[in-house]
Design a protein around this motif. Structure first.
Motif, PDB file in Angstrom:
ATOM      1  N   PRO A   1      16.796  30.912  63.767  1.00  0.00           N
ATOM      2  CA  PRO A   1      17.483  31.697  62.736  1.00  0.00           C
ATOM      3  C   PRO A   1      18.715  32.463  63.189  1.00  0.00           C
ATOM      4  O   PRO A   1      19.757  32.422  62.530  1.00  0.00           O
ATOM      5  CB  PRO A   1      16.376  32.634  62.243  1.00  0.00           C
ATOM      6  N   ASP A   2      18.656  33.152  64.333  1.00  0.00           N
ATOM      7  CA  ASP A   2      19.818  33.932  64.759  1.00  0.00           C
ATOM      8  C   ASP A   2      20.957  33.040  65.248  1.00  0.00           C
ATOM      9  O   ASP A   2      22.142  33.342  65.026  1.00  0.00           O
ATOM     10  CB  ASP A   2      19.431  34.944  65.844  1.00  0.00           C
ATOM     11  N   ILE A   3      20.618  31.910  65.884  1.00  0.00           N
ATOM     12  CA  ILE A   3      21.645  30.983  66.337  1.00  0.00           C
ATOM     13  C   ILE A   3      22.289  30.292  65.140  1.00  0.00           C
ATOM     14  O   ILE A   3      23.515  30.145  65.060  1.00  0.00           O
ATOM     15  CB  ILE A   3      21.056  29.958  67.324  1.00  0.00           C
ATOM     16  N   GLN A   4      21.454  29.899  64.196  1.00  0.00           N
ATOM     17  CA  GLN A   4      21.965  29.289  62.970  1.00  0.00           C
ATOM     18  C   GLN A   4      22.904  30.246  62.238  1.00  0.00           C
ATOM     19  O   GLN A   4      23.974  29.840  61.752  1.00  0.00           O
ATOM     20  CB  GLN A   4      20.791  28.900  62.066  1.00  0.00           C
ATOM     21  N   ALA A   5      22.516  31.514  62.173  1.00  0.00           N
ATOM     22  CA  ALA A   5      23.355  32.515  61.491  1.00  0.00           C
ATOM     23  C   ALA A   5      24.690  32.684  62.190  1.00  0.00           C
ATOM     24  O   ALA A   5      25.741  32.818  61.537  1.00  0.00           O
ATOM     25  CB  ALA A   5      22.617  33.843  61.419  1.00  0.00           C
ATOM     26  N   ALA A   6      24.678  32.664  63.530  1.00  0.00           N
ATOM     27  CA  ALA A   6      25.939  32.792  64.273  1.00  0.00           C
ATOM     28  C   ALA A   6      26.838  31.589  64.020  1.00  0.00           C
ATOM     29  O   ALA A   6      28.051  31.726  63.816  1.00  0.00           O
ATOM     30  CB  ALA A   6      25.641  32.944  65.758  1.00  0.00           C
TER      31      ALA A   6
END
Length: 512
Positions: free
Chosen positions: A201-206
């Protein structure tokens, strides 16, 4: 009332200051850099950068051999930190670890970068210089090159990109874009866990904040021409295994070959099964239920015609050691086939005794190492399902299908900001790019171009290399042809690309 009015005025003033600061930051990032200062830093750093590349080559991370995955990831993380990424993290994927890193330059534009830190296997006996020593070798007609496993695929181009970041910082220039880096250690086995890295999730958001994702690559051919690829074929890597025990016929261990007169052969069973996958000449896929490839568009054909007209067929055949194309096709028609057709390729056949002389055994087990290249609308899962169903339907359901990795094909719009910036940089460097519908090779760009990210993705970089997956792999360091960039020229191509991507006026097309 007075307090409320003062509070409102304070908020308005704060908003105005924030807007002014944002505008000032945008202006700073849009300002043209002191390119000469950056170029001077590139030249000054040349020896250090080449040595860093040689040291990286000396540490091979080979997913297929489970060799140095942890060390490879940590080394990749160290390189990212040294290049200026503020947040760097080694990510557990359930397979070989990945690396996630971000560089926040306070820029209005964010760009994603895809790396692989793994390399292919090698046999030192096949090389003219040791594959891990990364020696500088004179290549006739090209110049001086570093020779070693991973030199062009992909450590040479990737080191050139990292060197560009060092040079911008050392020249005290404003970094024109923010960067989001994802690096994996399983590309060479079909990226089986790429989704667990990219879609966390956090990598996708970045990544979702970026205008697209690109992979550094030395794209110049020996004459200096550059092809801009608008996509890539998908791939499935797998093994087909015929085994006497699983079959219920043939031996459960290797036996004397004289017994072939009364004992079934798993090796012949595998050969017969393989023969059903392709046409008589081996060139057309005949797997039942295999999706039909989408026809080439008029635009695709026009791209291919223009590109083949600008490239020399005799040179291509000579470099490949190929006297004829399939069906004696013309240069243009052969390339249309290269772009549009799926393939079933036998990488290797293994069974029984393969040493010196004969051993007269009847093997109990035989293995075919296969890769299938896919074109739209095919998918990895659809291709595997069709293969398994085909074998079962033809009476070969006992043959094991062991998939090690793979992914879908990918496509990107030529009008996307990511691609148009490439075209602009190439033209400023005196290179008229050749647009190409789909790279015949594969990389896991699907994870970026498909939902949920739905981003443009591609490759970029000047410079030249060769021998990927083969002996004497190399990346050019000093070019003898002024039309072909050496290492420093490759570095500057990334500098120019980043500033083009960060320019508010340099890329007219909106991100798609």
């Amino acid at each position: 009332m007075a307090a409320t009015g003062l509070g409102r005025r304070a908020r308005v003033r704060a908003l105005g200051l924030a807007t002014l600061a944002a505008c000032m930051a945008m202006t700073a990032h849009a300002a043209p850099p002191d390119r000469d200062a950056i170029k001077a830093q590139v030249a000054q750093r040349h020896g250090t950068a080449v040595k860093a590349l040689q040291e990286w080559i000396a540490l091979p991370s080979i997913a297929a051999e489970d060799r140095n995955p942890a060390q490879g990831a940590e080394y990749m993380a160290r390189l990212a930190r040294e290049a200026g990424f503020q947040h760097v993290e080694v990510v557990d994927t359930g397979g070989k670890p990945g690396v996630f890193a971000t560089l926040d330059a306070g820029a209005p534009t964010t760009v994603g970068v895809y790396y692989m830190y793994d390399v292919k296997q090698y046999d030192p006996a096949e090389w003219t210089s040791p594959p891990l020593e990364a020696r500088l070798i004179d290549k006739p007609g090209l110049g001086k090159a570093v020779v070693g496993r991973g030199a062009t695929n992909q450590k040479g181009p990737e080191m050139a990109f990292l060197t560009a970041l060092h040079a911008i910082r050392d020249a005290k220039q404003t970094m024109p874009v923010n960067l989001v880096l994802v690096a994996e250690g399983e590309e060479e086995i079909g990226s089986p866990n790429i989704g667990k890295l990219v879609l966390r999730p956090d990598i996708q958001a970045a990544l979702k904040k970026s205008i697209g994702v690109f992979m550094p690559m030395g794209l110049q051919d020996p004459a200096g021409a550059v092809t801009v690829n608008l996509g890539a074929k998908g791939v499935v890597e797998l093994e087909l295994v015929a085994d006497g025990k699983a079959w219920g016929r043939g031996p459960s261990k290797d036996v004397h070959s004289s017994l072939k007169a009364m004992v079934d052969s798993p090796a012949w069973r595998l050969v017969k099964a393989l023969d059903t996958l392709v046409s008589e000449d081996g060139n057309t896929v005949t797997i039942d239920g295999f999706p039909k490839p989408a026809p080439l568009s008029a635009q695709d054909r026009a791209m291919i015609a223009r590109s083949t007209g600008a490239r020399d067929e005799a040179t291509a055949r000579k470099s490949l050691g190929v006297p004829h194309w399939i069906d004696d096709l013309s240069w243009e028609k052969a390339n249309e086939r290269l772009v549009s057709q799926p393939t079933v390729n036998i990488q290797g056949l293994v069974g029984g005794y393969t040493g010196v002389g004969g051993k007269t055994v009847l093997p109990h087990r035989a293995v075919a190492k296969i890769d299938m290249r896919l074109v739209p609308p095919m998918t990895r899962d659809g291709a595997v399902a069709a293969l398994k169903a085909h074998l079962a339907k033809r009476g070969y359901g006992d043959i094991a299908v062991n998939v090690s990795g793979g992914y879908d094909p990918t496509s990107t719009d030529a009008d996307s900001r990511l691609i148009q910036a490439q075209v602009a940089v190439l033209r400023r460097n005196g290179v008229e790019p050749l647009m190409w519908p789909r790279l015949a090779g594969s990389y896991p760009g699907f994870v970026f171009t498909q939902p949920p990210l739905s981003l443009p993705a591609g490759h970029f970089g000047l410079g030249h290399g060769g021998g990927a997956h083969a002996p004497d792999e190399f990346f050019l360091i000093e070019s003898s042809n002024p039309k072909v960039q050496g290492f420093d020229g490759a570095v500057m191509s990334y500098v120019d690309y980043l500033y083009e991507l960060g320019s508010s006026t340099g890329s007219a097309a909106a991100a798609k």
